[in-house]
Design an enzyme around this catalytic site. Sequence first.
Site, PDB file in Angstrom:
ATOM      1  CG  ASN A  32      -1.291 -81.919  -3.228  1.00 36.16           C
ATOM      2  OD1 ASN A  32      -1.359 -82.508  -4.297  1.00 36.16           O
ATOM      3  ND2 ASN A  32      -0.272 -82.081  -2.398  1.00 36.16           N
ATOM      4  CE  LYS A  33       0.667 -83.577  -7.476  1.00 38.24           C
ATOM      5  NZ  LYS A  33       0.650 -84.065  -6.109  1.00 38.24           N
ATOM      6  CB  THR A  34      -3.288 -77.816 -11.186  1.00 36.09           C
ATOM      7  OG1 THR A  34      -2.029 -77.387 -10.665  1.00 36.09           O
ATOM      8  CG2 THR A  34      -3.965 -76.688 -11.939  1.00 36.09           C
TER       9      THR A  34
END
Length: 379
Positions: free
Chosen positions: A184-186
Amino acid sequence: MTSDSIPVAAPVLNGNERRYVLDCIDSGWISTHGAYVPRFEQAFAEHIGCRHAIGCSNGTAALHLCLAALDIGPGDEVIVPTLTYVATANAVRYLGARPVFVDVEPDIWTLAPVAFAAAVGPRTRAVIPVHLYGHPAAMPEILDIARATGIAVIEDAAQAQGTSLAGRMAGSLGTLAAFSFFGNKTLTCGQGGMVTTDDDRLAERLRHLARVAMHPDRPYWHDEVGYNYRLTNIQAAIGLAQLEQVHWHLERRRAVAAGYRERLAHLPQVRFQQQRADVRHGHWMVNVRIDAADADSIVACRLALSERGVETRVGFPPLHLLPPYAEATPSSFPVAEAVSRESLTLPTHAALTPSQLDRVCDGLAAFLARREASLRPAS
Ligand SMILES: Cc1ncc(COP(=O)(O)O)c(C=O)c1O
């Protein structure tokens, strides 16, 4: 979730990810050796503007390695904001040290420098400011206090890819910094982590610890208890491809965050994390505070949005309220508790379209209008 549902987070793998992963498979370099690991590490160090970047298996391992490299252990205390993901405190506990929780600032929701200064004691060895949701903590004040008291600063930059303060990237501000590349990270590589530092000695020790503390020239000779925390070539291949597109990912997230602000500006009950001067916000996730909300109204709001196919999240529960930490922490932290209670995390990812943003915001506005109407006294 149906096919037209809006997930709260989603990876966008639209660069060289497939090509690089196939290269790993075709060449057989799928484990922890292979060219993508040093390429990703070097490119990440350049991106952050620091001397060293050391890949590891995830963001929690990155924090654990930072603390281990500083020889933090039983009897030591590490100051941690109570409003964060649990890994920040767990990493301290893994080493037998004690996380000492402090409250956060009301505007940016990150470690409050005054509370931090008051919590420093004779056993304090380090502080872990967390750049929550991609807004940097008040680093100039935190660094001044740390310098004056002789303690190390480990940035928890798991949520802060692309964040900067006064032109310097998050990850280059403290003694060491930990990043996460969870899905879910950038930027993501499924699971993965990175430690950044300018300190040559700490970098070398970190690499050693992450590679089971094996002597570089003597196979199976381990001079201390190390960890198997290496990044794989496949993870690094995906990470490198993501990093090649970092500016696109950041621009997209900034557009999404701006889209929410614009569409929700007419709702006085919705408050955003403020943005301080000189900050470039990474916008990992757009989290809003719903005025006067409690656990029940956040549940009702999430349900109403879910009926429109919109997935959301609650805010992080303050760590001093979680079972592993509650007993040892008798204090209360009113700002963190209020931010957490009123938090609603909205879908934030690079592929969100304007019409999806409309759907999220219309759903939230409709819920709030119904709530207002139900609170109005019957005439
Ligand atoms: C603030 C913070 N620290 C640490 C981590 C841990 O990262 P990982 O999930 O890669 O172990 C996360 C992950 O979400 C995080 O948000």
